[in-house]
Design a protein around this motif. Structure first.
Motif, PDB file in Angstrom:
ATOM      1  N   GLY A 150       0.819  -1.209   0.000  1.00 16.12           N
ATOM      2  CA  GLY A 150       0.000   0.000   0.000  1.00 16.12           C
ATOM      3  C   GLY A 150       0.845   1.247   0.000  1.00 16.12           C
ATOM      4  N   THR A 151       0.187   2.381  -0.175  1.00 16.07           N
ATOM      5  CA  THR A 151       0.884   3.665  -0.202  1.00 16.07           C
ATOM      6  C   THR A 151       0.104   4.655   0.659  1.00 16.07           C
ATOM      7  N   LEU A 152       0.665   5.860   0.811  1.00 15.18           N
ATOM      8  CA  LEU A 152      -0.034   6.881   1.605  1.00 15.18           C
ATOM      9  C   LEU A 152      -1.400   7.196   1.018  1.00 15.18           C
ATOM     10  N   ASN A 153      -1.557   6.993  -0.285  1.00 14.79           N
ATOM     11  CA  ASN A 153      -2.850   7.281  -0.918  1.00 14.79           C
ATOM     12  C   ASN A 153      -3.974   6.450  -0.304  1.00 14.79           C
ATOM     13  N   ASP A 154      -3.614   5.341   0.314  1.00 10.39           N
ATOM     14  CA  ASP A 154      -4.638   4.494   0.940  1.00 10.39           C
ATOM     15  C   ASP A 154      -5.231   5.146   2.187  1.00 10.39           C
ATOM     16  N   VAL A 155      -4.501   6.107   2.762  1.00  9.16           N
ATOM     17  CA  VAL A 155      -5.060   6.832   3.910  1.00  9.16           C
ATOM     18  C   VAL A 155      -5.413   8.271   3.553  1.00  9.16           C
ATOM     19  N   ASN A 161     -15.000   7.647   2.881  1.00  7.25           N
ATOM     20  CA  ASN A 161     -14.578   6.289   2.488  1.00  7.25           C
ATOM     21  C   ASN A 161     -14.233   5.402   3.683  1.00  7.25           C
ATOM     22  N   MET A 162     -14.315   5.959   4.888  1.00  6.36           N
ATOM     23  CA  MET A 162     -14.039   5.124   6.059  1.00  6.36           C
ATOM     24  C   MET A 162     -15.109   4.042   6.178  1.00  6.36           C
ATOM     25  N   VAL A 163     -14.734   2.863   6.743  1.00  9.99           N
ATOM     26  CA  VAL A 163     -15.711   1.805   6.961  1.00  9.99           C
ATOM     27  C   VAL A 163     -16.165   1.787   8.425  1.00  9.99           C
ATOM     28  N   ALA A 164     -15.402   2.464   9.271  1.00  3.63           N
ATOM     29  CA  ALA A 164     -15.775   2.522  10.677  1.00  3.63           C
ATOM     30  C   ALA A 164     -15.020   3.649  11.365  1.00  3.63           C
ATOM     31  N   ALA A 165     -15.581   4.123  12.477  1.00  2.35           N
ATOM     32  CA  ALA A 165     -14.916   5.151  13.272  1.00  2.35           C
ATOM     33  C   ALA A 165     -15.428   5.054  14.705  1.00  2.35           C
ATOM     34  N   GLY A 166     -14.622   5.569  15.635  1.00  2.00           N
ATOM     35  CA  GLY A 166     -15.055   5.520  17.021  1.00  2.00           C
ATOM     36  C   GLY A 166     -14.150   6.312  17.922  1.00  2.00           C
ATOM     37  N   TYR A 167     -14.558   6.410  19.161  1.00  8.59           N
ATOM     38  CA  TYR A 167     -13.709   6.989  20.184  1.00  8.59           C
ATOM     39  C   TYR A 167     -13.967   6.270  21.502  1.00  8.59           C
ATOM     40  N   CYS A 168     -13.012   6.376  22.388  1.00  5.12           N
ATOM     41  CA  CYS A 168     -13.184   5.844  23.737  1.00  5.12           C
ATOM     42  C   CYS A 168     -12.896   6.994  24.690  1.00  5.12           C
ATOM     43  N   MET A 169     -13.860   7.298  25.553  1.00  6.63           N
ATOM     44  CA  MET A 169     -13.685   8.408  26.488  1.00  6.63           C
ATOM     45  C   MET A 169     -13.324   7.868  27.860  1.00  6.63           C
ATOM     46  N   PHE A 285     -12.239  13.638  10.772  1.00  7.83           N
ATOM     47  CA  PHE A 285     -12.952  12.589  10.026  1.00  7.83           C
ATOM     48  C   PHE A 285     -13.731  11.627  10.938  1.00  7.83           C
ATOM     49  N   PRO A 286     -13.076  10.993  11.934  1.00  9.68           N
ATOM     50  CA  PRO A 286     -13.849  10.022  12.735  1.00  9.68           C
ATOM     51  C   PRO A 286     -15.064  10.662  13.431  1.00  9.68           C
ATOM     52  N   MET A 287     -14.867  11.881  13.977  1.00  7.47           N
ATOM     53  CA  MET A 287     -15.975  12.524  14.697  1.00  7.47           C
ATOM     54  C   MET A 287     -17.080  12.951  13.726  1.00  7.47           C
ATOM     55  N   SER A 288     -16.692  13.363  12.519  1.00 12.52           N
ATOM     56  CA  SER A 288     -17.694  13.746  11.511  1.00 12.52           C
ATOM     57  C   SER A 288     -18.469  12.519  11.047  1.00 12.52           C
ATOM     58  N   PHE A 289     -17.760  11.395  10.889  1.00 14.51           N
ATOM     59  CA  PHE A 289     -18.399  10.129  10.476  1.00 14.51           C
ATOM     60  C   PHE A 289     -19.463   9.743  11.507  1.00 14.51           C
ATOM     61  N   LEU A 290     -19.095   9.825  12.788  1.00 12.62           N
ATOM     62  CA  LEU A 290     -20.026   9.449  13.862  1.00 12.62           C
ATOM     63  C   LEU A 290     -21.225  10.400  13.904  1.00 12.62           C
ATOM     64  N   MET A 291     -20.943  11.704  13.761  1.00 14.54           N
ATOM     65  CA  MET A 291     -22.019  12.691  13.872  1.00 14.54           C
ATOM     66  C   MET A 291     -23.021  12.530  12.728  1.00 14.54           C
ATOM     67  N   GLU A 292     -22.522  12.274  11.523  1.00 18.15           N
ATOM     68  CA  GLU A 292     -23.437  12.063  10.398  1.00 18.15           C
ATOM     69  C   GLU A 292     -24.228  10.771  10.594  1.00 18.15           C
ATOM     70  N   GLN A 293     -23.573   9.732  11.089  1.00 19.92           N
ATOM     71  CA  GLN A 293     -24.249   8.456  11.320  1.00 19.92           C
ATOM     72  C   GLN A 293     -25.339   8.603  12.386  1.00 19.92           C
ATOM     73  N   ALA A 305     -17.397  18.067   5.806  1.00 19.02           N
ATOM     74  CA  ALA A 305     -16.071  17.649   6.311  1.00 19.02           C
ATOM     75  C   ALA A 305     -15.627  16.324   5.699  1.00 19.02           C
ATOM     76  N   LEU A 306     -16.565  15.372   5.543  1.00 19.52           N
ATOM     77  CA  LEU A 306     -16.184  14.041   5.056  1.00 19.52           C
ATOM     78  C   LEU A 306     -15.826  14.031   3.573  1.00 19.52           C
ATOM     79  N   ASP A 307     -16.042  15.158   2.875  1.00 20.19           N
ATOM     80  CA  ASP A 307     -15.657  15.237   1.453  1.00 20.19           C
ATOM     81  C   ASP A 307     -14.225  15.731   1.255  1.00 20.19           C
ATOM     82  N   ILE A 308     -13.583  16.163   2.338  1.00 16.62           N
ATOM     83  CA  ILE A 308     -12.203  16.655   2.208  1.00 16.62           C
ATOM     84  C   ILE A 308     -11.328  15.544   1.621  1.00 16.62           C
TER      85      ILE A 308
END
Ligand code: FBP
Ligand code: MG
Ligand code: MG
Length: 342
Positions: A150-155, A161-169, A285-293, A305-308
């Motif tokens: 893989g290359t940096l383009n993969d991130v 394009n994320m398949v999952a996101a999360g946080y632990c508080m 990205f992760p927080m925007s993914f969660l908020m939209e979901q 934000a997720l279109d950046i």
């Protein structure tokens, strides 16, 4: 603990069982995601225990290094980073890792490589560590087509394009909030069982909110739409009661409250920080993914934000996220400003 009450709880759903149920909905699934997530959960449990013992275990204070952001690393920044790097690589399911604390991306060696890329902030809210205020870990997951190097383009992909996101508080309780693209669920760590139990099923952020969250110390450098929006929060033009200001200074904690109570969390661009402060890949990205979901929105001042399309792994982006109608109001102020009618 009232074990009788516990035993009667029918929804004793652990995060592992929850993800296995999710996996069963995808006949093509090979279990890789479940294994990856179980290692992320292990990392969160480890850091949660270290955070709760920080004062006792001499884990308070500086580590003596400066990270790529130019910030003095805290001991817990370094420890959390090591824990997650180890947990992610030993899952055997990752190929590229991007951490706030590492200048370069980590490319996993072939023998331990898998198809997932993980971008993460091992310890968020570092300025609050030494005073015991809620902090957290943030992560986002991309799936690659194969497990080649893989290359940096993969991130360097849009957040959508994320398949999952999360946080632990790590706060008064330890709460892990996760989305795999079909809604948002919250799990609370039961320290006596060592298990994350489903306590907040199908989180939906309220459409409107009575709370705004921003570092007003930056107000003199804000642009007109931000100033106008905060002005309206304090002096509503429609005669409704003013919003309350809540700002913890840990994105995880401020976003967690926003997700549950509604309102808006902002770290806008300003004259001093033209791209704001928060990092696109592993905070925005992760927080925007969660908020939209959860039915909310995430806006940068110029777009979704997720279109950046990120160009560097540690780039920053302005962010306004939260209740749908609150972000809609910000968007209309920027649109008005754009068309010079503000
Ligand atoms: O002190 P400021 O400028 O308001 O910034 C607070 C923001 O910075 C952060 O602490 C940055 O994250 P890290 O602690 O992971 O570097 C966010 O959690 C928080 O929202
Ligand atoms: Mg952070
Ligand atoms: Mg951090």
């Amino acid at each position: 603990m009232d074990h009788a009450a516990e035993a009667h709880r029918t929804d004793l759903m652990t995060i592992t069982r929850f993800v296995l149920n999710e996996q069963s909905k995808h006949p093509e699934a090979r279990g890789d995601f479940t294994i990856l997530l179980s290692n992320i959960v292990l990392g969160c449990k480890f850091v949660c225990s270290a955070v709760s013992k920080a004062g006792l275990a001499k884990l308070i204070g500086l580590a003596g290094e400066i990270n790529v952001q130019g910030e003095e690393q805290k001991k817990l920044d370094v420890l959390s980073n090591e824990v997650f790097i180890k947990a992610l690589i030993s899952s055997g399911r990752t190929s590229i890792l991007v951490s706030e604390e590492n200048e370069q991306a980590t490319f996993v060696e072939p023998s331990k490589r898998g198809r997932y890329c993980v971008v993460f902030d091992p310890l968020d809210g570092s300025s609050n560590i030494d005073c015991g205020v809620s902090i957290g870990t943030i992560f986002g997951i991309y799936l690659r087509k194969d497990d080649s190097e893989g290359t940096l383009n993969d991130v360097l992909q849009p957040g959508k394009n994320m398949v999952a996101a999360g946080y632990c508080m790590y706060g008064s309780s330890c709460t892990l909030v996760l989305s795999t693209g079909t809604g948002v669920n919250g799990f609370t760590l039961d320290p006596s069982l060592g298990e994350f139990i489903l306590t907040h099923p199908d989180i939906k952020v309220p459409k409107k909110g009575k709370i705004y969250s921003v570092n007003e110390g930056n107000a003199k450098n804000w642009d007109e739409p931000t100033k106008k929006y905060v002005e309206r929060c304090k002096f509503p033009e429609d005669g409704s009661s003013p919003k309350s200001l809540r700002y913890i200074g840990s994105m995880v904690a401020d976003v967690h409250r926003t997700l549950l109570y509604g309102g808006i969390f902002m770290y806008p661009a300003d004259k001093k920080s033209p791209n704001g402060k928060l990092r696109t890949l592993y905070e925005v990205f992760p927080m925007s993914f969660l908020m939209e979901q959860a039915g909310g929105q995430a806006f940068t001042g110029t777009g979704r934000a997720l279109d950046i399309v990120p160009t560097t792994i540690h780039q920053r982006s302005p962010i306004f996220l939260g209740s749908f109608e609150e972000v809609e109001e910000i968007k209309s102020l920027y649109a008005a400003h754009e068309s010079k009618t503000l």
